[in-house]
Write an enzyme that holds these catalytic residues in place. Structure first.
Site, PDB file in Angstrom:
ATOM      1  CG  ASN A 291      34.566  31.045  47.414  1.00 47.37           C
ATOM      2  OD1 ASN A 291      35.633  31.309  47.965  1.00 47.37           O
ATOM      3  ND2 ASN A 291      33.398  31.504  47.867  1.00 47.37           N
ATOM      4  CE1 TYR A 356      37.977  25.723  55.908  1.00 46.05           C
ATOM      5  CE2 TYR A 356      40.284  25.908  56.530  1.00 46.05           C
ATOM      6  CZ  TYR A 356      39.197  26.364  55.799  1.00 46.05           C
ATOM      7  OH  TYR A 356      39.337  27.438  54.962  1.00 46.05           O
TER       8      TYR A 356
HETATM    9  N1  LIG Z   1      39.024  33.846  54.942  1.00 43.36           N
HETATM   10  C1  LIG Z   1      40.181  33.231  54.944  1.00 43.36           C
HETATM   11  O1  LIG Z   1      41.158  33.727  55.531  1.00 43.36           O
HETATM   12  C2  LIG Z   1      40.340  31.925  54.207  1.00 43.36           C
HETATM   13  C3  LIG Z   1      41.581  31.295  54.252  1.00 43.36           C
HETATM   14  C4  LIG Z   1      41.744  30.093  53.567  1.00 43.36           C
HETATM   15  C5  LIG Z   1      40.701  29.577  52.826  1.00 43.36           C
HETATM   16  N2  LIG Z   1      39.505  30.199  52.799  1.00 43.36           N
HETATM   17  C6  LIG Z   1      38.445  29.580  51.996  1.00 43.36           C
HETATM   18  O2  LIG Z   1      37.921  30.552  51.110  1.00 43.36           O
HETATM   19  C7  LIG Z   1      36.537  30.258  50.832  1.00 43.36           C
HETATM   20  C8  LIG Z   1      35.688  31.489  51.120  1.00 43.36           C
HETATM   21  O3  LIG Z   1      35.904  31.859  52.483  1.00 43.36           O
HETATM   22  P1  LIG Z   1      35.263  33.168  53.147  1.00 43.36           P
HETATM   23  O4  LIG Z   1      36.206  33.603  54.200  1.00 43.36           O
HETATM   24  O5  LIG Z   1      34.857  34.129  52.103  1.00 43.36           O
HETATM   25  O6  LIG Z   1      33.985  32.510  53.857  1.00 43.36           O
HETATM   26  P2  LIG Z   1      32.528  33.127  54.139  1.00 43.36           P
HETATM   27  O7  LIG Z   1      31.963  32.303  55.253  1.00 43.36           O
HETATM   28  O8  LIG Z   1      32.563  34.607  54.304  1.00 43.36           O
HETATM   29  O9  LIG Z   1      31.727  32.803  52.785  1.00 43.36           O
HETATM   30  C9  LIG Z   1      31.424  31.491  52.401  1.00 43.36           C
HETATM   31  C10 LIG Z   1      30.159  31.510  51.549  1.00 43.36           C
HETATM   32  O10 LIG Z   1      29.866  30.146  51.213  1.00 43.36           O
HETATM   33  C11 LIG Z   1      28.478  29.965  51.336  1.00 43.36           C
HETATM   34  N3  LIG Z   1      28.113  28.558  51.599  1.00 43.36           N
HETATM   35  C12 LIG Z   1      28.361  27.843  52.719  1.00 43.36           C
HETATM   36  N4  LIG Z   1      27.808  26.620  52.617  1.00 43.36           N
HETATM   37  C13 LIG Z   1      27.198  26.567  51.399  1.00 43.36           C
HETATM   38  C14 LIG Z   1      26.433  25.569  50.737  1.00 43.36           C
HETATM   39  N5  LIG Z   1      26.176  24.382  51.314  1.00 43.36           N
HETATM   40  N6  LIG Z   1      25.967  25.852  49.497  1.00 43.36           N
HETATM   41  C15 LIG Z   1      26.212  27.051  48.915  1.00 43.36           C
HETATM   42  N7  LIG Z   1      26.914  28.041  49.502  1.00 43.36           N
HETATM   43  C16 LIG Z   1      27.409  27.793  50.738  1.00 43.36           C
HETATM   44  C17 LIG Z   1      28.094  30.841  52.527  1.00 43.36           C
HETATM   45  O11 LIG Z   1      26.698  31.111  52.585  1.00 43.36           O
HETATM   46  C18 LIG Z   1      28.957  32.070  52.294  1.00 43.36           C
HETATM   47  O12 LIG Z   1      28.290  33.028  51.502  1.00 43.36           O
HETATM   48  C19 LIG Z   1      36.188  29.057  51.682  1.00 43.36           C
HETATM   49  O13 LIG Z   1      36.315  27.873  50.918  1.00 43.36           O
HETATM   50  C20 LIG Z   1      37.243  29.098  52.772  1.00 43.36           C
HETATM   51  O14 LIG Z   1      37.461  27.822  53.329  1.00 43.36           O
HETATM   52  C21 LIG Z   1      39.299  31.365  53.478  1.00 43.36           C
END
Ligand SMILES: NC(=O)c1ccc[n+]([C@@H]2O[C@H](COP(=O)([O-])OP(=O)(O)OC[C@H]3O[C@@H](n4cnc5c(N)ncnc54)[C@H](O)[C@@H]3O)[C@@H](O)[C@H]2O)c1
Length: 450
Positions: A291, A356
């Site tokens: 994730n 991305y």
């Molecule tokens: N929020 C949205 O609307 C959305 C839409 C499409 C896809 N996504 C995807 O869902 C996933 C979660 O998104 P989110 O909105 O919760 O993001 P977020 O930024 O709130 O959380 C992401 C987490 O990943 C951790 N992280 C980042 N780099 C890391 C690393 N090198 N090693 C370990 N952990 C790491 C961060 O510390 C954070 O806790 C992501 O892959 C994002 O691309 C989110």
């Protein structure tokens, strides 16, 4: 929890205002609650073509405690009980002419669908067809399902399941998912099954009981929600995040009785450290949810190498390397599941997100390519592609951008982190063995990249 506009539009005064102004009135989505019924209201099952799944559908619905009514008359009558679901078995269609029966069944039945109702259409995969006419009729199901999704209102959804000959045992898992509140924000999608050894049953309340599940990026946002839902479903969660997020990671892990592992997934030794941790502490792993993800947005012409490289490293390269290490390290337990988080941007592209979108499209290619390797081990690898999900990040968007972004989908609202989490938890279930190499969008049938 619903957004302010949904709450307003569904209030007494708001209903009047939105009707008079012709504004969207998003349905209040029915979400999964453990112990609750799969569906609100009975289902009706019809067929077009030979309908080779009739017995399978009858057995699955009976097991799930879903009452089934006999098909409605084809006269468009809206009398009688409101329906929770309309299920069409369109397997065995040989040409477009067979689809008239689909229309005759669906039109009056959908008139009787209640709020938060479900339409599920089952068909053979178009790619396996013997003739152009057969392929046309099978592919027509895709356009039919997507259009119904766009016509339905009040939180109702339409999805398709493509079932090759020999994959019938896999039908129960996606069917129950699409009928239930777990799929609240999954709309207009199609899942293609593969033949697999599918366990006949699982514990409905705790389908992940006894499993060890790694969730990366679990300290906050969608990852924290995934960890919570997977723990609720019975698993021990190993919550992974960067050391800088250690406090919130520990909090998430403690709340769900899991364990925290501070690990930057892009570190050279990260795959090996994870494999060793899983071997030593748990003797193996059942599920990994990739994730963790980051954005570093800029137009391509202004993007420096650091932005490009960091996004690729976290969102794609780490998923590839860790998955390879789990395969090589012989640490995946039988029936293992890998679930990768992609994004709608990886399907539709997005201005300012070349890095991305490239990384997230790469994830889709990766799961498709790896699926046969996982199938040989009785395991699966799939992806979810979230659309507009309401998080702290989206709360900071300017009002107009946020409102437009969250309404441009058939459900007229943004999804919640729990909607992504429920879809991942479903893919992780033992009975989801027939779902492999798929990317399931959790986007309310977003108009982007549809
Ligand atoms: N929020 C949205 O609307 C959305 C839409 C499409 C896809 N996504 C995807 O869902 C996933 C979660 O998104 P989110 O909105 O919760 O993001 P977020 O930024 O709130 O959380 C992401 C987490 O990943 C951790 N992280 C980042 N780099 C890391 C690393 N090198 N090693 C370990 N952990 C790491 C961060 O510390 C954070 O806790 C992501 O892959 C994002 O691309 C989110």
């Amino acid at each position: 929890m619903a957004d302010w506009y949904s709450n307003f539009a569904n209030s007494g005064f708001g209903t009047t205002v939105t009707k008079q102004l012709g504004l969207p009135r998003p349905g209040m989505l029915r979400r999964y609650e453990p112990g609750g019924p799969v569906l609100e209201g009975p289902a009706v099952v019809g067929s077009a073509g030979q309908g080779r799944l009739r017995d399978t559908l009858t057995a699955v619905l009976k097991d799930a405690g879903v009452p089934v009514l006999s098909p409605v008359a084809a006269d468009g009558s809206t009398d009688g009980e409101k329906l929770g679901a309309v299920i069409l078995d369109a397997t065995g269609v040989t040409g477009p002419g067979d689809l008239a029966a689909a229309h005759d069944f669906l039109a009056p039945a959908i008139k009787r669908l209640r709020a938060n109702g479900r339409v599920v259409i089952l068909a053979d995969p178009p790619a396996d067809a013997d003739s152009p006419a057969q392929a046309a009729a099978r592919q027509a199901v895709d356009g039919l399902t997507r259009s119904i999704g766009k016509e339905l209102r009040d939180g109702s959804t339409a999805n398709a399941i493509y079932v090759p000959e020999g994959a019938e045992a896999g039908v129960a898992s996606p069917l129950i998912f699409f009928l239930s509140g777990r799929s609240a924000y999954v709309d207009g999608q199609g899942v293609t099954l593969s033949a697999a050894d599918v366990p006949a049953t699982q514990d409905d309340e705790k389908p992940l009981a006894g499993k060890v599940v790694v969730v990366t990026g679990a300290a906050r946002g969608i990852g924290a929600s995934i960890a919570q839902v997977i723990a609720r479903d019975g698993a021990h969660v190993v919550a992974v995040d960067i050391p800088a997020a250690g406090d919130s990671l520990a909090k998430v892990a403690n709340e769900i009785g899991g364990t925290a592992l501070q690990l930057d997934i892009t570190a050279d030794d990260a795959p090996q450290r994870l494999v060793e941790h899983l071997k030593e502490r748990h003797g193996g792993v059942d599920v990994i949810v990739h994730n963790a993800g980051i954005t570093r947005d800029k137009l391509l012409v202004n993007m420096d190498a650091a932005r490009w490289n960091s996004v690729m490293a976290v969102n794609l390269q780490a998923q590839l390397e860790i998955t390879q290490a789990l395969l090589d390290g012989d640490v995946l337990n039988p029936g293992a599941r890998v679930v990768c988080v992609s994004s709608q941007s990886g399907i539709a592209g997005n201005r300012g997100q070349t890095n991305y979108a490239a990384s997230k499209a790469g994830v889709i290619g990766m799961v498709r390519a790896w699926a046969p390797t996982f199938a040989e081990r009785g395991a699966t690898i799939n992806a979810v592609a979230p659309g507009f999900i309401v998080t702290e990040m989206t709360a900071k968007m300017p009002f107009g951008t946020r409102e437009v972004g969250s309404r441009l989908n058939s459900l007229q609202q943004g999804g919640l982190p729990v909607d992504v989490a429920e879809t991942i938890a479903w893919l992780a279930q033992p009975t989801s063995a027939g779902v492999n190499g798929q990317t399931v969008r959790v986007c309310g049938q977003s108009l982007l990249g549809a």
